[in-house]
Design a protein around this motif. Structure first.
Motif, mmCIF file in Angstrom:
data_model
loop_
_atom_site.group_PDB
_atom_site.id
_atom_site.type_symbol
_atom_site.label_atom_id
_atom_site.label_comp_id
_atom_site.label_asym_id
_atom_site.label_seq_id
_atom_site.Cartn_x
_atom_site.Cartn_y
_atom_site.Cartn_z
ATOM 1 N N ILE A 83 0.779 -1.284 -0.209
ATOM 2 C CA ILE A 83 -0.009 -0.003 0.011
ATOM 3 C C ILE A 83 0.786 1.279 -0.077
ATOM 4 O O ILE A 83 1.884 1.181 0.794
ATOM 5 C CB ILE A 83 -1.040 -0.042 1.021
ATOM 6 C CG1 ILE A 83 -1.835 -1.186 1.458
ATOM 7 C CG2 ILE A 83 -1.646 1.256 1.366
ATOM 8 C CD1 ILE A 83 -2.505 -1.417 2.618
ATOM 9 N N LEU A 84 0.516 2.452 -0.926
ATOM 10 C CA LEU A 84 1.266 3.558 -0.699
ATOM 11 C C LEU A 84 0.263 4.672 -0.014
ATOM 12 O O LEU A 84 -0.738 4.838 -0.886
ATOM 13 C CB LEU A 84 1.677 3.977 -2.308
ATOM 14 C CG LEU A 84 2.173 5.251 -2.552
ATOM 15 C CD1 LEU A 84 3.537 5.235 -1.785
ATOM 16 C CD2 LEU A 84 2.340 5.654 -4.192
ATOM 17 N N ILE A 85 1.026 5.117 0.861
ATOM 18 C CA ILE A 85 0.216 6.177 1.508
ATOM 19 C C ILE A 85 0.673 7.576 0.966
ATOM 20 O O ILE A 85 2.078 7.832 1.225
ATOM 21 C CB ILE A 85 0.133 6.309 2.912
ATOM 22 C CG1 ILE A 85 -0.413 4.744 3.398
ATOM 23 C CG2 ILE A 85 -0.508 7.479 3.811
ATOM 24 C CD1 ILE A 85 -0.291 4.543 5.024
ATOM 25 N N VAL A 86 -0.190 8.537 0.624
ATOM 26 C CA VAL A 86 0.543 9.868 0.070
ATOM 27 C C VAL A 86 -0.069 11.023 0.781
ATOM 28 O O VAL A 86 -1.246 11.106 0.496
ATOM 29 C CB VAL A 86 0.528 10.003 -1.280
ATOM 30 C CG1 VAL A 86 1.142 11.397 -1.833
ATOM 31 C CG2 VAL A 86 0.910 8.738 -2.103
ATOM 32 N N ASP A 87 0.483 11.431 1.681
ATOM 33 C CA ASP A 87 -0.068 12.685 2.405
ATOM 34 C C ASP A 87 0.918 13.652 3.114
ATOM 35 O O ASP A 87 1.859 13.191 3.526
ATOM 36 C CB ASP A 87 -1.030 11.986 3.503
ATOM 37 C CG ASP A 87 -1.933 12.926 3.975
ATOM 38 O OD1 ASP A 87 -1.688 14.309 4.454
ATOM 39 O OD2 ASP A 87 -3.324 12.991 4.237
ATOM 40 N N ASP A 88 0.614 14.784 2.915
ATOM 41 C CA ASP A 88 1.682 15.966 3.069
ATOM 42 C C ASP A 88 1.617 16.250 4.820
ATOM 43 O O ASP A 88 2.310 16.797 5.322
ATOM 44 C CB ASP A 88 1.716 17.254 2.506
ATOM 45 C CG ASP A 88 0.247 17.935 2.512
ATOM 46 O OD1 ASP A 88 -0.845 17.256 3.130
ATOM 47 O OD2 ASP A 88 0.045 18.754 2.114
ATOM 48 N N GLU A 89 0.628 15.601 5.770
ATOM 49 C CA GLU A 89 0.400 15.768 6.925
ATOM 50 C C GLU A 89 1.062 14.500 7.667
ATOM 51 O O GLU A 89 0.471 13.405 7.806
ATOM 52 C CB GLU A 89 -1.061 15.809 7.313
ATOM 53 C CG GLU A 89 -1.670 17.189 6.778
ATOM 54 C CD GLU A 89 -2.954 17.261 7.252
ATOM 55 O OE1 GLU A 89 -3.288 17.032 8.460
ATOM 56 O OE2 GLU A 89 -3.917 17.783 6.469
ATOM 57 N N PRO A 90 2.281 14.895 8.216
ATOM 58 C CA PRO A 90 2.865 13.703 8.850
ATOM 59 C C PRO A 90 2.005 12.649 9.928
ATOM 60 O O PRO A 90 2.209 11.707 9.988
ATOM 61 C CB PRO A 90 4.092 14.299 9.555
ATOM 62 C CG PRO A 90 4.424 15.841 9.093
ATOM 63 C CD PRO A 90 2.794 15.914 8.636
ATOM 64 N N ASN A 122 0.329 -2.799 10.974
ATOM 65 C CA ASN A 122 -0.310 -3.748 12.057
ATOM 66 C C ASN A 122 -1.341 -4.851 11.742
ATOM 67 O O ASN A 122 -1.290 -5.962 12.315
ATOM 68 C CB ASN A 122 -0.729 -3.091 13.270
ATOM 69 C CG ASN A 122 0.155 -2.425 14.313
ATOM 70 O OD1 ASN A 122 1.393 -2.702 14.214
ATOM 71 N ND2 ASN A 122 -0.057 -1.455 14.876
ATOM 72 N N LEU A 123 -1.802 -4.572 10.477
ATOM 73 C CA LEU A 123 -2.599 -5.508 9.948
ATOM 74 C C LEU A 123 -1.952 -6.534 9.092
ATOM 75 O O LEU A 123 -2.299 -7.534 8.337
ATOM 76 C CB LEU A 123 -3.768 -4.926 9.202
ATOM 77 C CG LEU A 123 -4.818 -3.958 10.123
ATOM 78 C CD1 LEU A 123 -5.685 -3.128 9.072
ATOM 79 C CD2 LEU A 123 -5.577 -4.950 10.916
ATOM 80 N N GLY A 124 -0.621 -6.158 8.848
ATOM 81 C CA GLY A 124 0.442 -7.171 8.017
ATOM 82 C C GLY A 124 0.685 -6.680 6.792
ATOM 83 O O GLY A 124 1.123 -7.365 6.031
ATOM 84 N N HIS A 125 0.234 -5.473 6.433
ATOM 85 C CA HIS A 125 0.341 -5.048 5.110
ATOM 86 C C HIS A 125 1.771 -4.499 4.864
ATOM 87 O O HIS A 125 2.320 -3.728 6.025
ATOM 88 C CB HIS A 125 -0.589 -3.899 4.701
ATOM 89 C CG HIS A 125 -2.041 -4.430 4.734
ATOM 90 N ND1 HIS A 125 -2.231 -5.464 3.754
ATOM 91 C CD2 HIS A 125 -2.858 -4.028 5.609
ATOM 92 C CE1 HIS A 125 -3.646 -5.579 4.119
ATOM 93 N NE2 HIS A 125 -4.043 -4.884 5.015
ATOM 94 N N GLU A 126 2.441 -4.166 3.549
ATOM 95 C CA GLU A 126 3.691 -3.525 3.501
ATOM 96 C C GLU A 126 3.427 -2.375 2.854
ATOM 97 O O GLU A 126 2.763 -1.962 2.116
ATOM 98 C CB GLU A 126 4.584 -4.479 2.633
ATOM 99 C CG GLU A 126 6.065 -3.526 2.380
ATOM 100 C CD GLU A 126 6.692 -4.499 1.156
ATOM 101 O OE1 GLU A 126 7.974 -3.903 0.793
ATOM 102 O OE2 GLU A 126 6.116 -5.444 0.734
ATOM 103 N N VAL A 127 3.784 -1.335 3.722
ATOM 104 C CA VAL A 127 3.386 0.154 3.378
ATOM 105 C C VAL A 127 4.482 1.122 3.000
ATOM 106 O O VAL A 127 5.673 1.151 3.749
ATOM 107 C CB VAL A 127 2.695 0.835 4.729
ATOM 108 C CG1 VAL A 127 2.285 2.256 4.445
ATOM 109 C CG2 VAL A 127 1.494 0.019 5.275
#
Length: 79
Positions: free
Chosen positions: A3-10, A22-27
């Protein structure tokens, strides 16, 4: 799943990344559309990266999330 997360808010990026990990995904994380482009482009074969889900903010200072999704949807599927 990758999964790719793109957000400018840290804080948003960190909490979502932590939850999905924690759900087991590679982020993969990017703080801008431009950084997300770089993550995708550093992999010579898009199938090698195999991102299945993109979670993106639509309004960011450096690279619009909608532009990123349009660009990614135009990448040729190797299958």
């Amino acid at each position: 799943m990758r999964i790719l997360i793109v957000d400018d808010e840290p804080d948003v990026r960190m909490k979502l990344s932590e939850y999905l990990t924690n759900l087991g995904h590679e982020v993969f994380e990017a703080d801008s559309g431009r950084k997300a482009f770089e993550i995708v482009l550093t992999h010579t074969d898009i199938a090698q990266l195999s991102i299945k889900v993109v979670v993106t903010d639509t309004r960011m200072q450096r690279g619009n999330g909608l532009e990123l999704l349009q660009w990614m949807s135009g990448l040729e599927d190797p299958l």
